[in-house]
Design an enzyme around this catalytic site. Structure first.
Site, short mmCIF file in Angstrom:
data_model
loop_
_atom_site.label_atom_id
_atom_site.label_comp_id
_atom_site.label_asym_id
_atom_site.label_seq_id
_atom_site.Cartn_x
_atom_site.Cartn_y
_atom_site.Cartn_z
N ALA A 38 43.53 -77.98 20.59
CA ALA A 38 44.08 -77.21 21.70
C ALA A 38 45.09 -76.16 21.23
O ALA A 38 45.86 -76.40 20.29
CB ALA A 38 44.78 -78.16 22.68
N THR A 39 45.09 -75.04 21.91
CA THR A 39 46.07 -74.00 21.62
C THR A 39 47.51 -74.53 21.77
O THR A 39 48.35 -74.26 20.90
CB THR A 39 45.84 -72.76 22.50
OG1 THR A 39 44.51 -72.28 22.25
CG2 THR A 39 46.85 -71.67 22.22
N MET A 42 48.38 -76.35 18.64
CA MET A 42 48.60 -75.44 17.52
C MET A 42 49.98 -74.79 17.61
O MET A 42 50.71 -74.72 16.62
CB MET A 42 47.52 -74.36 17.48
CG MET A 42 47.66 -73.39 16.32
SD MET A 42 46.53 -71.98 16.39
CE MET A 42 47.30 -71.00 17.70
N MET A 46 53.17 -75.04 15.04
CA MET A 46 53.85 -73.86 14.51
C MET A 46 55.36 -73.94 14.76
O MET A 46 56.17 -73.65 13.87
CB MET A 46 53.29 -72.59 15.15
CG MET A 46 51.89 -72.23 14.73
SD MET A 46 51.25 -70.87 15.75
CE MET A 46 49.91 -70.26 14.73
N GLU A 47 55.74 -74.34 15.97
CA GLU A 47 57.17 -74.47 16.29
C GLU A 47 57.82 -75.55 15.43
O GLU A 47 58.96 -75.40 15.00
CB GLU A 47 57.36 -74.79 17.77
CG GLU A 47 57.18 -73.60 18.67
CD GLU A 47 57.87 -73.78 20.01
OE1 GLU A 47 59.13 -73.78 20.05
OE2 GLU A 47 57.16 -73.93 21.02
N GLY A 66 63.45 -72.79 20.75
CA GLY A 66 62.47 -71.71 20.81
C GLY A 66 62.78 -70.78 21.97
O GLY A 66 63.09 -71.24 23.07
N HIS A 73 45.03 -67.62 18.94
CA HIS A 73 44.25 -68.75 18.44
C HIS A 73 42.87 -68.18 18.15
O HIS A 73 42.12 -67.85 19.06
CB HIS A 73 44.20 -69.86 19.49
CG HIS A 73 43.75 -71.16 18.95
ND1 HIS A 73 43.90 -72.34 19.64
CD2 HIS A 73 43.14 -71.51 17.79
CE1 HIS A 73 43.40 -73.34 18.94
NE2 HIS A 73 42.93 -72.85 17.81
N ARG A 117 63.44 -68.18 17.38
CA ARG A 117 64.30 -69.32 17.71
C ARG A 117 65.75 -68.83 17.73
O ARG A 117 66.09 -67.82 17.11
CB ARG A 117 64.13 -70.46 16.70
CG ARG A 117 62.69 -70.99 16.68
CD ARG A 117 62.53 -72.25 15.86
NE ARG A 117 63.16 -73.42 16.49
CZ ARG A 117 62.65 -74.08 17.52
NH1 ARG A 117 61.50 -73.70 18.05
NH2 ARG A 117 63.27 -75.12 18.02
#
Length: 137
Positions: A38-39, A42, A46-47, A66, A73, A117
């Site tokens: 799922a996006t 992902m 990444m975070e 964040g 994607h 961030r």
């Protein structure tokens, strides 16, 4: 007074991995109807890479939150394959940290983008958030 982000430098990099399982598919997370990574999973990975890249470098009592995420994607990853996300610091402007983020599976890049961030004092941030709860009662 020293900056809470003074130890964070351009080029600081970190990566994290996870396997695609039934729990992080588009179907499971409600972001689609396919049984692929799922996006939202992902972007979360990444975070996490970005967070872990800088957390040990922050002054005591500080963390990051964040504030923006702009990603593409680009390719599907099926259940059973491992995904790796990388975050690399592109710039530090006071308390704002900008990262280049990328995600890969064993066949190549599956996602990329920019993540921002902001460094915050944990105690002050949580007090402000919890004050909303008090006002709602």
């Amino acid at each position: 007074m020293e900056s809470c982000t003074e130890k964070i430098t351009q080029g600081t990099k970190h990566s994290v991995t996870e396997k695609v399982t039934e729990k992080n598919t588009a179907i499971a997370l409600g972001s689609g109807s396919m049984d692929v990574y799922a996006t939202p999973a992902m972007t979360c990975l990444m975070e996490r890479a970005a967070t872990e890249a800088v957390e040990p470098l922050l002054s005591p009592g500080w963390t990051t939150v964040g504030i923006s995420l702009n990603v593409q994607h680009k390719a599907a990853t099926p259940v059973g394959i491992e995904v790796r996300a990388e975050a690399q610091v592109q710039s530090v402007d006071g308390r704002k940290i900008v990262f280049a983020v990328n995600a890969y599976d064993e066949h190549g890049e599956i996602g990329s983008g920019v993540h921002e961030r902001f460094a915050v004092l944990k105690e002050k941030f949580m007090a402000k958030a919890l004050a909303k709860k008090e006002r709602a009662i």
